[in-house]
Design a protein around this motif. Structure first.
Motif, mmCIF file in Angstrom:
data_model
loop_
_atom_site.group_PDB
_atom_site.id
_atom_site.type_symbol
_atom_site.label_atom_id
_atom_site.label_comp_id
_atom_site.label_asym_id
_atom_site.label_seq_id
_atom_site.Cartn_x
_atom_site.Cartn_y
_atom_site.Cartn_z
ATOM 1 N N GLU A 77 55.045 50.431 -11.741
ATOM 2 C CA GLU A 77 55.016 50.127 -13.343
ATOM 3 C C GLU A 77 56.185 50.836 -13.678
ATOM 4 O O GLU A 77 56.332 50.680 -14.961
ATOM 5 C CB GLU A 77 53.894 51.121 -13.807
ATOM 6 C CG GLU A 77 52.482 50.412 -13.398
ATOM 7 C CD GLU A 77 51.301 51.214 -13.634
ATOM 8 O OE1 GLU A 77 51.442 52.241 -14.354
ATOM 9 O OE2 GLU A 77 50.199 50.881 -13.192
ATOM 10 N N CYS A 78 57.089 51.383 -13.087
ATOM 11 C CA CYS A 78 58.379 52.135 -13.625
ATOM 12 C C CYS A 78 59.694 51.214 -13.299
ATOM 13 O O CYS A 78 60.335 50.808 -14.093
ATOM 14 C CB CYS A 78 58.408 53.453 -13.075
ATOM 15 S SG CYS A 78 59.717 54.338 -13.727
ATOM 16 N N GLY A 79 59.851 51.357 -11.931
ATOM 17 C CA GLY A 79 61.018 50.647 -11.475
ATOM 18 C C GLY A 79 62.479 51.293 -11.839
ATOM 19 O O GLY A 79 63.449 50.672 -11.737
ATOM 20 N N SER A 80 62.444 52.555 -12.285
ATOM 21 C CA SER A 80 63.659 53.214 -12.780
ATOM 22 C C SER A 80 64.688 53.597 -11.519
ATOM 23 O O SER A 80 63.907 53.799 -10.635
ATOM 24 C CB SER A 80 63.445 54.238 -13.505
ATOM 25 O OG SER A 80 64.654 55.129 -13.913
ATOM 26 N N GLY A 81 66.060 53.400 -11.579
ATOM 27 C CA GLY A 81 66.504 53.963 -10.401
ATOM 28 C C GLY A 81 67.169 55.392 -10.819
ATOM 29 O O GLY A 81 67.983 55.748 -9.967
ATOM 30 N N ALA A 82 66.681 56.135 -11.786
ATOM 31 C CA ALA A 82 67.256 57.191 -12.464
ATOM 32 C C ALA A 82 66.470 58.435 -11.697
ATOM 33 O O ALA A 82 65.336 58.635 -12.205
ATOM 34 C CB ALA A 82 67.207 57.349 -13.870
ATOM 35 N N LEU A 83 67.040 59.021 -10.580
ATOM 36 C CA LEU A 83 66.189 60.197 -9.967
ATOM 37 C C LEU A 83 67.125 61.246 -10.026
ATOM 38 O O LEU A 83 68.403 61.424 -9.969
ATOM 39 C CB LEU A 83 65.817 59.791 -8.217
ATOM 40 C CG LEU A 83 64.931 58.730 -8.466
ATOM 41 C CD1 LEU A 83 64.923 58.458 -6.915
ATOM 42 C CD2 LEU A 83 63.401 58.872 -8.875
ATOM 43 N N GLU A 84 66.402 62.543 -10.036
ATOM 44 C CA GLU A 84 67.277 63.844 -10.106
ATOM 45 C C GLU A 84 66.515 64.459 -8.810
ATOM 46 O O GLU A 84 65.308 64.499 -8.606
ATOM 47 C CB GLU A 84 67.031 64.561 -11.434
ATOM 48 C CG GLU A 84 65.705 64.857 -11.908
ATOM 49 C CD GLU A 84 65.719 65.277 -13.221
ATOM 50 O OE1 GLU A 84 66.488 65.580 -13.770
ATOM 51 O OE2 GLU A 84 64.679 66.006 -13.540
ATOM 52 N N PRO A 85 67.377 65.617 -8.455
ATOM 53 C CA PRO A 85 66.683 66.464 -7.314
ATOM 54 C C PRO A 85 65.420 67.181 -8.007
ATOM 55 O O PRO A 85 65.541 67.558 -8.953
ATOM 56 C CB PRO A 85 67.890 67.278 -7.036
ATOM 57 C CG PRO A 85 69.162 66.527 -7.487
ATOM 58 C CD PRO A 85 68.790 65.678 -8.626
ATOM 59 N N GLU A 86 64.526 67.186 -7.030
ATOM 60 C CA GLU A 86 63.271 68.163 -7.332
ATOM 61 C C GLU A 86 63.065 68.765 -6.180
ATOM 62 O O GLU A 86 62.817 68.599 -5.277
ATOM 63 C CB GLU A 86 62.118 67.170 -7.581
ATOM 64 C CG GLU A 86 60.855 67.762 -7.822
ATOM 65 C CD GLU A 86 60.578 68.538 -9.053
ATOM 66 O OE1 GLU A 86 59.785 69.319 -9.249
ATOM 67 O OE2 GLU A 86 61.423 68.186 -10.030
ATOM 68 N N PRO A 87 63.125 70.659 -6.537
ATOM 69 C CA PRO A 87 62.838 71.368 -5.548
ATOM 70 C C PRO A 87 61.156 71.338 -5.112
ATOM 71 O O PRO A 87 60.312 71.488 -6.097
ATOM 72 C CB PRO A 87 63.275 72.717 -5.882
ATOM 73 C CG PRO A 87 63.415 72.532 -7.720
ATOM 74 C CD PRO A 87 63.304 70.868 -7.991
ATOM 75 N N ILE A 88 60.949 71.361 -3.988
ATOM 76 C CA ILE A 88 59.641 71.708 -3.604
ATOM 77 C C ILE A 88 59.621 72.909 -3.065
ATOM 78 O O ILE A 88 59.836 73.208 -1.796
ATOM 79 C CB ILE A 88 59.292 70.594 -2.403
ATOM 80 C CG1 ILE A 88 59.854 69.088 -2.797
ATOM 81 C CG2 ILE A 88 57.702 70.810 -2.075
ATOM 82 C CD1 ILE A 88 59.157 68.791 -4.069
ATOM 83 N N VAL A 89 58.741 73.865 -3.705
ATOM 84 C CA VAL A 89 58.523 75.330 -3.388
ATOM 85 C C VAL A 89 57.125 75.685 -3.549
ATOM 86 O O VAL A 89 56.188 74.894 -4.093
ATOM 87 C CB VAL A 89 59.633 76.109 -4.123
ATOM 88 C CG1 VAL A 89 60.823 75.735 -4.237
ATOM 89 C CG2 VAL A 89 59.264 75.732 -5.686
#
Length: 142
Positions: free
Chosen positions: A45-57
Protein backbone atom coordinates in the motif's frame (compact mmCIF):
# COMPACT_ATOMS: atom_id res chain seq x y z
CA UNK A 1 29.56 -3.94 26.30
CA UNK A 2 32.10 -5.59 24.05
CA UNK A 3 34.11 -2.38 23.38
CA UNK A 4 37.04 -4.12 21.70
CA UNK A 5 35.04 -6.73 19.80
CA UNK A 6 34.21 -6.42 16.14
CA UNK A 7 30.77 -7.50 14.89
CA UNK A 8 30.46 -10.59 12.68
CA UNK A 9 28.49 -8.37 10.27
CA UNK A 10 29.36 -4.69 10.94
CA UNK A 11 26.47 -3.31 8.82
CA UNK A 12 23.96 -5.14 11.02
CA UNK A 13 25.33 -5.05 14.59
CA UNK A 14 26.38 -1.84 16.34
CA UNK A 15 28.54 -2.33 19.44
CA UNK A 16 29.53 1.33 19.87
CA UNK A 17 26.88 2.33 22.42
CA UNK A 18 26.00 1.27 25.96
CA UNK A 19 23.96 -1.67 24.62
CA UNK A 20 24.03 -3.83 21.51
CA UNK A 21 21.85 -2.53 18.68
CA UNK A 22 20.84 -4.06 15.38
CA UNK A 23 20.33 -1.86 12.33
CA UNK A 24 17.02 -2.22 10.54
CA UNK A 25 15.13 0.13 8.21
CA UNK A 26 12.06 2.31 8.69
CA UNK A 27 10.00 3.61 5.78
CA UNK A 28 9.74 7.40 6.04
CA UNK A 29 6.35 7.34 4.30
CA UNK A 30 4.36 4.61 6.09
CA UNK A 31 6.56 3.80 9.11
CA UNK A 32 6.98 0.08 8.33
CA UNK A 33 10.07 -1.38 10.01
CA UNK A 34 12.25 -4.10 8.47
CA UNK A 35 15.04 -6.27 9.79
CA UNK A 36 17.45 -6.90 8.30
CA UNK A 37 17.68 -3.62 6.40
CA UNK A 38 15.59 -3.36 3.24
CA UNK A 39 16.31 -1.65 -0.08
CA UNK A 40 12.79 -0.23 -0.32
CA UNK A 41 9.42 -0.40 1.40
CA UNK A 42 7.72 -3.77 0.90
CA UNK A 43 4.32 -2.54 2.06
CA UNK A 44 2.11 -2.99 -1.06
CA UNK A 45 0.00 0.00 0.00
CA UNK A 46 3.05 2.27 0.18
CA UNK A 47 5.77 1.46 -2.33
CA UNK A 48 8.04 4.27 -1.14
CA UNK A 49 11.76 3.93 -1.68
CA UNK A 50 12.62 6.30 1.18
CA UNK A 51 14.04 4.32 4.10
CA UNK A 52 16.10 5.45 7.06
CA UNK A 53 18.16 3.38 9.51
CA UNK A 54 16.15 2.09 12.47
CA UNK A 55 17.90 0.82 15.61
CA UNK A 56 16.50 -2.44 16.94
CA UNK A 57 17.19 -2.39 20.69
CA UNK A 58 15.81 -3.32 24.06
CA UNK A 59 13.60 -6.12 25.31
CA UNK A 60 11.53 -8.52 23.25
CA UNK A 61 9.24 -11.49 23.80
CA UNK A 62 10.24 -15.07 22.98
CA UNK A 63 8.04 -16.20 20.08
CA UNK A 64 9.66 -19.58 19.35
CA UNK A 65 12.95 -21.43 19.80
CA UNK A 66 14.86 -24.58 18.96
CA UNK A 67 18.06 -26.16 20.23
CA UNK A 68 20.98 -26.43 17.80
CA UNK A 69 22.99 -29.56 18.47
CA UNK A 70 25.35 -29.31 15.49
CA UNK A 71 28.48 -27.20 15.22
CA UNK A 72 27.89 -24.30 12.80
CA UNK A 73 30.30 -23.38 9.97
CA UNK A 74 33.43 -21.41 10.81
CA UNK A 75 32.00 -17.92 10.08
CA UNK A 76 29.59 -18.34 12.99
CA UNK A 77 31.62 -20.87 14.91
CA UNK A 78 31.79 -20.51 18.67
CA UNK A 79 34.92 -21.40 20.55
CA UNK A 80 34.45 -23.38 22.70
CA UNK A 81 31.32 -24.83 21.10
CA UNK A 82 28.38 -26.45 22.86
CA UNK A 83 24.67 -26.88 21.97
CA UNK A 84 22.69 -23.65 22.18
CA UNK A 85 19.15 -22.33 21.80
CA UNK A 86 18.26 -20.12 18.86
CA UNK A 87 15.08 -18.10 19.06
CA UNK A 88 12.65 -15.85 17.22
CA UNK A 89 12.03 -12.78 19.37
CA UNK A 90 9.29 -10.19 18.83
CA UNK A 91 10.98 -6.81 19.31
CA UNK A 92 9.13 -3.60 20.29
CA UNK A 93 10.01 -2.01 16.94
CA UNK A 94 7.58 -4.47 15.32
CA UNK A 95 10.05 -6.96 13.84
CA UNK A 96 10.88 -10.56 14.67
CA UNK A 97 14.62 -11.22 15.13
CA UNK A 98 16.42 -14.56 15.23
CA UNK A 99 19.34 -15.00 17.59
CA UNK A 100 21.16 -17.19 20.09
CA UNK A 101 19.76 -17.28 23.63
CA UNK A 102 22.33 -17.34 26.42
CA UNK A 103 22.38 -16.95 30.18
CA UNK A 104 19.97 -19.70 31.18
CA UNK A 105 19.62 -23.42 30.85
CA UNK A 106 17.73 -24.27 27.67
CA UNK A 107 15.11 -26.25 29.59
CA UNK A 108 14.06 -23.02 31.38
CA UNK A 109 13.10 -21.17 28.19
CA UNK A 110 9.38 -20.48 27.85
CA UNK A 111 7.39 -19.01 24.98
CA UNK A 112 6.29 -15.52 26.02
CA UNK A 113 9.22 -14.83 28.34
CA UNK A 114 10.97 -11.48 28.15
CA UNK A 115 14.43 -11.39 26.55
CA UNK A 116 16.95 -8.58 26.19
CA UNK A 117 19.08 -7.94 23.10
CA UNK A 118 22.79 -8.17 23.94
CA UNK A 119 26.05 -9.27 22.34
CA UNK A 120 28.36 -12.23 22.81
CA UNK A 121 31.94 -12.86 21.76
CA UNK A 122 31.93 -16.05 19.67
CA UNK A 123 35.44 -16.24 18.19
CA UNK A 124 38.82 -14.56 17.77
CA UNK A 125 40.18 -12.95 14.61
CA UNK A 126 43.85 -12.88 15.48
CA UNK A 127 44.00 -10.68 18.57
CA UNK A 128 40.51 -9.20 18.14
CA UNK A 129 37.36 -10.82 19.55
CA UNK A 130 34.41 -11.26 17.15
CA UNK A 131 30.87 -10.76 18.48
CA UNK A 132 27.33 -11.43 17.35
CA UNK A 133 23.97 -10.36 18.71
CA UNK A 134 22.19 -12.66 21.12
CA UNK A 135 19.43 -12.58 23.69
CA UNK A 136 19.46 -13.10 27.44
CA UNK A 137 16.47 -13.65 29.70
CA UNK A 138 15.50 -10.28 31.17
CA UNK A 139 16.04 -11.46 34.76
CA UNK A 140 19.61 -12.64 33.88
CA UNK A 141 20.65 -9.15 32.79
CA UNK A 142 22.84 -7.25 35.21
Amino acid sequence: MTDTAKPVVPEVLDLSGDAAALTGSRCTACGAVYYPRAAGCRNPECGSGALEPEPIVGYGVLHSFTVQRYQPPSLFGMDPWSPYAIALVDMPQGVRVMGIVAGRHMQDLQIGMRLSLASQVIAQDGEQPVATHMFVPADDRS
